[in-house]
Design a protein around this motif. Structure first.
Motif, PDB file in Angstrom:
ATOM      1  N   SER A  10       0.829  -1.207   0.000  1.00 28.81           N
ATOM      2  CA  SER A  10       0.000   0.000   0.000  1.00 28.81           C
ATOM      3  C   SER A  10       0.865   1.260   0.000  1.00 28.81           C
ATOM      4  O   SER A  10       2.024   1.239   0.433  1.00 28.81           O
ATOM      5  N   GLU A  11       0.279   2.336  -0.467  1.00 22.74           N
ATOM      6  CA  GLU A  11       0.952   3.637  -0.437  1.00 22.74           C
ATOM      7  C   GLU A  11       1.297   4.028   0.999  1.00 22.74           C
ATOM      8  O   GLU A  11       2.361   4.572   1.268  1.00 22.74           O
ATOM      9  N   ASN A  12       0.420   3.712   1.930  1.00 24.74           N
ATOM     10  CA  ASN A  12       0.656   4.008   3.342  1.00 24.74           C
ATOM     11  C   ASN A  12       1.891   3.269   3.869  1.00 24.74           C
ATOM     12  O   ASN A  12       2.721   3.855   4.568  1.00 24.74           O
ATOM     13  N   LEU A  14       4.378   2.121   2.020  1.00 24.91           N
ATOM     14  CA  LEU A  14       5.551   2.679   1.352  1.00 24.91           C
ATOM     15  C   LEU A  14       5.962   3.998   2.007  1.00 24.91           C
ATOM     16  O   LEU A  14       7.155   4.258   2.195  1.00 24.91           O
ATOM     17  N   ASP A  15       4.991   4.814   2.405  1.00 28.05           N
ATOM     18  CA  ASP A  15       5.305   6.052   3.130  1.00 28.05           C
ATOM     19  C   ASP A  15       5.996   5.750   4.467  1.00 28.05           C
ATOM     20  O   ASP A  15       6.933   6.449   4.851  1.00 28.05           O
ATOM     21  N   LYS A  42       9.837   5.621  -4.362  1.00 26.09           N
ATOM     22  CA  LYS A  42       8.552   5.579  -5.066  1.00 26.09           C
ATOM     23  C   LYS A  42       8.686   5.481  -6.580  1.00 26.09           C
ATOM     24  O   LYS A  42       7.734   5.082  -7.251  1.00 26.09           O
ATOM     25  N   ILE A  46      10.189   0.634  -6.897  1.00 29.62           N
ATOM     26  CA  ILE A  46       8.937  -0.096  -7.063  1.00 29.62           C
ATOM     27  C   ILE A  46       8.928  -0.947  -8.329  1.00 29.62           C
ATOM     28  O   ILE A  46       8.009  -1.721  -8.544  1.00 29.62           O
TER      29      ILE A  46
END
Length: 154
Positions: A10-12, A14-15, A42, A46
């Motif tokens: 998820s983007e979360n 990865l953050d 990012k 990826i």
């Protein structure tokens, strides 16, 4: 334990990885900046068709660590490849074998790609990698020329 490539998370998450990486490593480098770190994680890490790419380690649904697999890591040493780099286990999951498991999973991913030997360098955890069976090769100059680390292979 489960391993996922960054493209699968998820983007979360990865953050969380970007922030943990930057917060930890920027204290050791005057050359590191958040924007470059975000772009690497990012945009570059990826990719899942070839190295470099990132691996995230999960215990169930909980993100507990990550690392990067790279073709090149230290610009002054192009003869050594591939690399396991940027290894990090989140603080609350350290000291219980998760670092060992992450390294084993990373080695297995590289083996799937046809690599039988792997390199890494460290200036913070040589004893950890020696316990995992990595063999010291030589001291190596860091990319930002801020000192030396120790090169290992397995």
């Amino acid at each position: 334990m489960e391993i996922k490539r960054f493209i699968e998370i998820s983007e979360n998450d990865l953050d969380k990885i970007v922030n943990k990486h930057f917060t930890h490593w920027s204290q050791y480098s005057d050359f590191m900046n958040l924007e470059d770190t975000i772009n690497k994680f990012k945009d570059i890490y990826i990719d899942d068709t070839s190295i470099p790419f990132g691996l995230a380690m999960y215990d169930g649904a909980k993100l507990i660590g990550f690392c990067i697999l790279k073709e090149q890591c230290l610009i002054n040493y192009p003869e050594f490849n591939p690399w396991i780099s940027d290894v990090m286990i989140f603080d609350e999951y350290r000291g219980i074998g998760n670092g060992r498991k992450l390294i084993e999973l990373a080695k297995a991913e590289l083996k799937k790609l046809g690599f039988n030997k792997v390199y890494l360098w460290t200036d913070k955890a040589p004893v950890f990698y020696e316990k995992l069976g990595f063999t010291y090769i030589q001291d190596v100059l860091k990319n930002d020329e801020s000192g030396y680390g120790r090169l290992y292979s397995i």
